[in-house]
Scaffold this motif. Structure first.
Motif, short mmCIF file in Angstrom:
data_model
loop_
_atom_site.label_atom_id
_atom_site.label_comp_id
_atom_site.label_asym_id
_atom_site.label_seq_id
_atom_site.Cartn_x
_atom_site.Cartn_y
_atom_site.Cartn_z
N ALA A 602 0.82 -1.21 0.00
CA ALA A 602 0.00 0.00 0.00
C ALA A 602 0.85 1.26 0.00
O ALA A 602 0.47 2.29 -0.57
N ALA A 633 -2.00 -3.26 -7.19
CA ALA A 633 -3.31 -2.90 -6.65
C ALA A 633 -4.15 -4.15 -6.37
O ALA A 633 -4.83 -4.23 -5.33
N VAL A 662 -4.24 4.52 -0.85
CA VAL A 662 -4.67 3.59 -1.90
C VAL A 662 -5.92 4.09 -2.59
O VAL A 662 -6.07 3.97 -3.82
N TRP A 717 -12.09 -2.00 -5.84
CA TRP A 717 -11.67 -1.29 -4.63
C TRP A 717 -12.87 -0.88 -3.78
O TRP A 717 -12.83 -0.97 -2.55
#
Length: 911
Positions: A602, A633, A662, A717
């Motif tokens: 991260a 990622a 992030v 995400w």
């Protein structure tokens, strides 16, 4: 010279007294000086004009004899310095600084103007540099720095306390305004001879006590004998204010030699045993000059060494002292110097408090006080201060009056400073600090001719600087660059490459104008030691590009962590090093594959994503970098939920910062890597953990848009955030932050957020966990204060929970809550206080039924919102997107307000 003759035992007899002594150097003109002293410089020039010697010998490294003719070049402007560095280790270096008012510089210029040979006679730099190496191998002595011996030239990271070279300070030759050598065992002390160890074994009251006193300040002994309590004031009165051409021009050197002779008889070397070696070499060079030129020889050196040069000593004894000295191969050249460096007491500085003032005293033909105060008035007027000629006249009168009251022959720097403060600055030290910085010290940067020797890398740097019209300057300045212009883009690449090489000529600064990626702001200042950094970087290549490429590859191999490699990749893109990128990217991919620490991953991701932004602005290919960033990622998405479990408060706070970083990186990364992924299963960040949690929202009640509406990395995400927001094992600060990020992205409706907050702030939740959730949700750095101002329902929940916390628990959560709310702007805190003061009965929500915020309707006005959307789209550059934003039907949601693809841009949620 009233006061000086009282110290010596002999009579001053002018030139005959200097030349009439017996022993080594009999008949030789020995001019003992105080380094960087304008009074000594004037006296040296007058003495040389009167004596007209056939050769001038100067304290300095003899390897620099070939560089002396360059001092006559038109492009040579002091302050400058002789730089010596070891060929096989360029970082091992030494400086001999010379200013316009340095006696050594005056002697060099006089010799060149009169076509007289000039030679340096101090210990060769090949031994000086090797001496320093031996000390580093053995380690520094107690209390002393790892630097040169007393009397040696200026070297990196240490102060030259002796008088071995221009700019160094030995007893009896301390630079005007410099700190006393050896005081308290500071960095002025040479290794092994610091104030704590030099007198070791001598009890209080022993005969060795005076030995320590001379190491503190030898001029203090002379000043005390003359009835002064300040050695600097004594030196100014008897030397600096004396003026040249008054009486016998040799008298100052005769009397000063007598004074130094008495001190050397009483204190010997003053604890600086290396002076014996250096003085032995000087005597050998002096004998050689006498054999060639007879007695028509003039020597310019520190006054502390004059008695030793005058003393009787055999050639065999001198050669014995020099036998077995270590050696290294050394190169020498001229480098620019600055007045600011001359004013520093450590590092490369020569320890002169006021080089600008001394330069003025040396250059002013007459009326120095009047001319100085006129300069001060001009500077203050340039800064828009009201200063007239009447102020100058009054300041001159006050300075002269203060000098008379203090018993001084002429006003010195202290009198003129007091006069400026009282008359021109209205008693304020603020403008006086400007006068000190600009005039008393000054930002003068010397220049050296192109003919001066230099390493190939320095040559290439000079060529690039001329081509880009980027001139080195001692004065700090800001440089604004527009990367869309080729010349500015090349300037940016040069500065980034130099930073990678460790040549910190420029430092990035925050732009006060545009924040676009096509603009950069640099803060530039050229420091003399950067010449050493360039010489050190020369081992990597002969050009700036080649050296930066080789250095980047070596740094990538030796990098200790993943974050270091990602930062290096970003710097390679900024510096445009295409040949180094493959190596760096390969190492980055290998490190990322092996590193299982989610925190490291991260931490590395934001730097990679920032690097992707430079492809459009700088034309740099970032395809390989995008692949690594996307893979990184994905690994963060999978590993973050388990890594957030069972953390203590400190680890949870650090992980929250990682979540924020992030989130911002994914927003940028999604714009570059936007795969056409609409599979609902792709939104699951971890199979078997929280399957399809993102498709139904945090509560599973279908609040918010479904995952298929989002594409690629950003959608996955958001799924991770929803998992973090509902897990009870995740610390409250991370859960609150995840919910806040989802709210800001339009993934959660305000009703759902209020429900989640109500659950967290219910009596069943421990107060500490609830306070941490609030910290994550409305922490000061995330704009949470404005959220509470505009959604009184959330504020009401926080208020109700806070008033219901028990007295014991309130004491525990108070520090966390104070940290949360104290970060708000004063206006936000005041508004929240007014809302709380109205009481719960008056509080409502813009989204709830009934009365809302005074002056606002209870519901969102869709028509008024649609009227604003075209302007918003124009500002965001979205006119080219397909679909009519805000139109009912296929481009909007059920309320006809929000296009799902634009939620991350407009932040509008019409639920």
């Amino acid at each position: 010279m009233t006061g000086v003759g009282e110290v010596g035992s002999g009579e001053a007899s002018g030139g005959q007294g200097v030349r009439g002594s017996r022993g080594v150097g009999a008949g030789v003109l020995l001019l003992g000086v105080r380094h960087h002293g304008p009074g000594s410089a004037r006296s040296v020039r007058a003495a040389l004009d009167a004596a007209l010697p056939r050769v001038v010998l100067i304290e300095g490294p003899p390897e620099a004899d070939a560089l002396i003719p360059l001092a006559a070049e038109e492009d040579m402007r002091p302050p400058v310095a002789l730089l010596a560095h070891a060929v096989d280790e360029p970082g091992r270096s030494a400086f001999w600084p010379l200013a316009e008012f340095s006696p050594e510089w005056v002697a060099i210029r006089w010799a060149l103007e009169h076509d007289v040979p000039a030679r340096f006679i101090d210990l060769p730099a090949t031994h000086t540099l090797a001496w320093g190496r031996g000390e580093e191998d053995q380690g520094p002595a107690d209390g002393g720095p790892d630097g040169p011996a007393d009397g040696m030239p200026e070297t990196p990271g240490s102060e030259a306390p002796g008088s071995g070279a221009p700019g160094s300070r030995a007893p009896g030759s301390k630079a005007p305004g410099s700190r006393a050598p050896g005081t308290g065992g500071t960095d002025a002390d040479p290794p092994g001879t610091d104030a704590d160890t030099a007198g070791e074994g001598a009890a209080p009251g022993d005969e060795a006590a005076p030995h320590d006193a001379v190491r503190v300040d030898p001029l203090a002994v002379l000043a005390e004998a003359a009835g002064y309590d300040d050695p600097e004031r004594w030196w100014e009165d008897v030397v600096e204010h004396r003026g040249a051409g008054r009486g016998d021009v040799f008298e100052p050197f005769t009397v000063l030699e007598e004074a130094m002779g008495v001190l050397r008889e009483a204190y010997g070397t003053g604890g600086h045993d290396r002076d014996l070696v250096r003085e032995a070499y000087m005597r050998l060079q002096l004998r050689a000059a006498q054999r060639e030129f007879g007695d028509d020889v003039a020597v310019v050196c520190g006054a502390w060494h004059v008695p030793a040069l005058r003393s009787r000593s055999t050639v065999a004894a001198d050669k014995a002292l020099l036998k077995g000295l270590p050696k290294v191969k050394a190169d020498l050249t001229w480098v620019p110097w600055t007045h600011r460096r001359l004013s520093r007491h450590s590092g490369y500085g020569a320890g002169i408090d006021s080089p600008g003032w001394y330069g003025h005293l040396f250059a002013a033909p007459d009326r120095p006080v009047e001319r100085w105060l006129t300069k001060v008035a001009g500077l203050l007027r340039d800064e828009d201060r009201i200063v007239s000629s009447a102020h100058v006249i009054e300041a001159v009168r006050l300075a002269e009056t203060l000098a008379a009251m203090r018993g001084r022959p002429l006003p010195g720097l202290s009198e003129t400073t007091d006069a400026v403060r009282a008359v021109m600055c209205d008693g304020s030290d603020v403008p006086l600090a400007l006068v000190h910085d600009r005039l008393v010290v000054g930002d003068v940067l010397g220049e050296v001719p192109q003919a001066a020797p230099a390493v190939p890398l320095q040559r290439d740097l000079d060529r690039i600087q001329r081509r880009l019209r980027l001139r080195p300057e001692a004065l700090e300045r800001e440089l604004e660059l527009d990367l869309r212009k080729e010349n500015d883009a090349e300037r940016s690449r040069l500065l980034h490459r130099l930073r990678l090489l460790g040549v910190a000529w420029g430092e990035p600064a925050v732009s006060r104008g545009s924040t676009g990626t096509f603009r950069e702001t640099w803060r530039l200042r050229w420091e003399p030691e950067l010449a050493v950094r360039v010489a050190e970087a020369g081992v990597w290549g002969t050009t700036v590009l080649a050296a930066a490429t080789a250095k980047a590859e070596a740094d990538a191999v030796s990098a200790s962590g993943l974050a270091d490699v990602t930062a290096l990749a970003e710097r390679c893109l900024l510096a445009e090093l295409p040949d180094a990128l493959p190596t760096v990217m390969q190492i980055l991919a290998d490190r990322a594959a092996l590193d299982a620490d989610v925190g490291h991953l991260a931490q590395a991701l934001p730097a990679l994503v920032r690097s992707l932004r430079y492809g459009d602005v700088r034309g740099t290919g970032t395809g390989a970098l995008a692949e690594v960033a996307a893979g990184l990622a994905e690994r963060v998405f999978v590993g973050l939920p388990p890594a957030c479990a069972a953390l203590d408060a400190e680890a949870a706070e650090e992980m929250r910062r990682h979540v924020d970083a992030v989130h911002g990186a994914v927003g940028l990364l999604g714009e570059v890597t936007d795969p056409e992924t609409t599979d609902p299963e792709a939104t699951d960040p971890g199979q078997g953990v929280e399957a399809n949690a993102s498709s139904v929202g945090v509560s599973g009640r279908g609040e918010g848009p479904s995952a298929p509406g989002q594409r690629g990395l950003r959608g996955r995400w958001l799924g991770v955030l929803k998992v973090l927001g509902r897990r009870d094992t995740v610390p409250g600060v991370i859960r609150g932050r995840a919910v806040r990020l989802l709210l800001d992205d339009g993934e959660l409706a305000q009703n759902e957020v209020a429900r989640l907050m109500g659950l967290v702030l219910s009596p069943g939740t421990p107060p500490g966990d609830a306070a941490a959730w609030i910290e994550g949700f409305v922490g000061g750095g995330s704009g949470g204060g404005m959220l509470l101002v505009h959604d009184e329902r959330l504020l009401g929940l926080v208020d109700a929970w806070l008033t219901g916390v028990s007295a014991e628990a309130f004491t525990d959560v108070l520090p966390l809550l104070r940290r949360t709310f104290s970060a708000y702007e004063p206006g936000v805190r005041r508004t929240l206080g007014e809302l709380v003061r109205r009481g719960p009965g008056q509080r409502g929500s813009a989204a709830g039924a009934g009365s809302g915020i005074p002056g606002f309707g209870p519901e969102l006005d869709g028509e008024r919102a649609e009227a604003v959307l075209p302007v918003v789209r124009l500002l965001l550059g979205l006119d080219g997107d397909d679909g009519d934003y805000g139109k009912n039907g296929d481009a909007g949601d059920s309320d006809g307000l929000v296009n799902v693809d634009d939620n991350d841009l407009a932040g509008v949620a019409g639920r």
